[in-house]
Design a protein around this motif. Structure first.
Motif, PDB file in Angstrom:
ATOM      1  N   THR A  88     -28.236   2.559 -30.441  1.00 44.13           N
ATOM      2  CA  THR A  88     -28.429   1.145 -30.744  1.00 44.13           C
ATOM      3  C   THR A  88     -27.819   0.788 -32.087  1.00 44.13           C
ATOM      4  N   ILE A  91     -24.007   0.602 -31.640  1.00 45.03           N
ATOM      5  CA  ILE A  91     -23.595  -0.637 -30.956  1.00 45.03           C
ATOM      6  C   ILE A  91     -23.661  -1.812 -31.919  1.00 45.03           C
ATOM      7  N   ARG A  92     -24.765  -1.918 -32.650  1.00 46.59           N
ATOM      8  CA  ARG A  92     -24.956  -3.033 -33.584  1.00 46.59           C
ATOM      9  C   ARG A  92     -23.880  -3.017 -34.667  1.00 46.59           C
ATOM     10  N   ILE A  95     -20.226  -3.853 -33.175  1.00 46.58           N
ATOM     11  CA  ILE A  95     -20.061  -5.266 -32.834  1.00 46.58           C
ATOM     12  C   ILE A  95     -20.034  -6.118 -34.095  1.00 46.58           C
ATOM     13  N   SER A  99     -16.417  -7.744 -35.188  1.00 50.36           N
ATOM     14  CA  SER A  99     -16.355  -9.200 -35.002  1.00 50.36           C
ATOM     15  C   SER A  99     -16.069  -9.880 -36.337  1.00 50.36           C
ATOM     16  N   ALA A 119     -25.782 -12.704 -32.629  1.00 48.25           N
ATOM     17  CA  ALA A 119     -25.287 -12.253 -31.324  1.00 48.25           C
ATOM     18  C   ALA A 119     -25.286 -10.732 -31.240  1.00 48.25           C
ATOM     19  N   TYR A 120     -24.881 -10.065 -32.322  1.00 52.20           N
ATOM     20  CA  TYR A 120     -24.860  -8.595 -32.281  1.00 52.20           C
ATOM     21  C   TYR A 120     -26.271  -8.022 -32.233  1.00 52.20           C
ATOM     22  N   VAL A 123     -27.262  -8.411 -28.433  1.00 51.76           N
ATOM     23  CA  VAL A 123     -26.562  -7.429 -27.601  1.00 51.76           C
ATOM     24  C   VAL A 123     -27.135  -6.027 -27.826  1.00 51.76           C
ATOM     25  N   ALA A 124     -27.419  -5.676 -29.070  1.00 52.18           N
ATOM     26  CA  ALA A 124     -27.936  -4.343 -29.386  1.00 52.18           C
ATOM     27  C   ALA A 124     -29.433  -4.217 -29.123  1.00 52.18           C
TER      28      ALA A 124
END
Length: 135
Positions: A88, A91-92, A95, A99, A119-120, A123-124
């Motif tokens: 996690t 991913i965070r 992104i 971005s 947004a991140y 998503v995470a």
């Protein structure tokens, strides 16, 4: 005139191949920098209690979040609220940093999502909260 001389000198000295080589070198350095920042953030969020040094000084941390419910003004119930896993955190960080690197202001998305999540974060599956014991 110094400015005219400088512009003439710069324009005459730069050829297309050299500028492309320099651009490629700069892009490689920027990519390495962005990866190092991601690695730093992954280690801090996953391994150091869910906070970078800046978040720690502000009394904040990142936790997992599937659902968040407003229970009082400025108070949110986060379900589940646990430490962030390495996956996690990765991913965070990826992104968020890529971005930002592509000129998309990812942090502005907090204005559009519930409880100021970006947004991140959505998503995470994370959220930034105050650490316990901080008032």
């Amino acid at each position: 005139d110094i400015s005219k001389f400088a512009m003439h000198y710069i324009i005459e000295e730069i050829d297309e191949d050299t500028s492309m080589e320099d651009l490629q070198k700069m892009m490689i350095v920027a990519l390495i920098y962005r990866l190092l920042v991601c690695f730093y953030e992954i280690i801090c969020i996953w391994g150091a209690g869910g906070a970078t040094p800046g978040k720690f000084l502000l009394g904040l941390r990142v936790v997992t979040c599937d659902t968040s419910v407003l229970i009082a003004p400025s108070r949110v119930l986060v379900i589940p609220s646990s430490n962030v896993s390495m996956t996690t955190s990765t991913i965070r960080a990826l992104i968020k940093n890529f971005s930002i690197a592509s000129f998309f202001p990812a942090f502005i998305t907090l204005l559009f999502f519930q409880h100021n999540r970006t947004a991140y974060d959505i998503v995470a599956g994370t959220i930034v909260v105050r650490r316990n014991g901080i008032r």
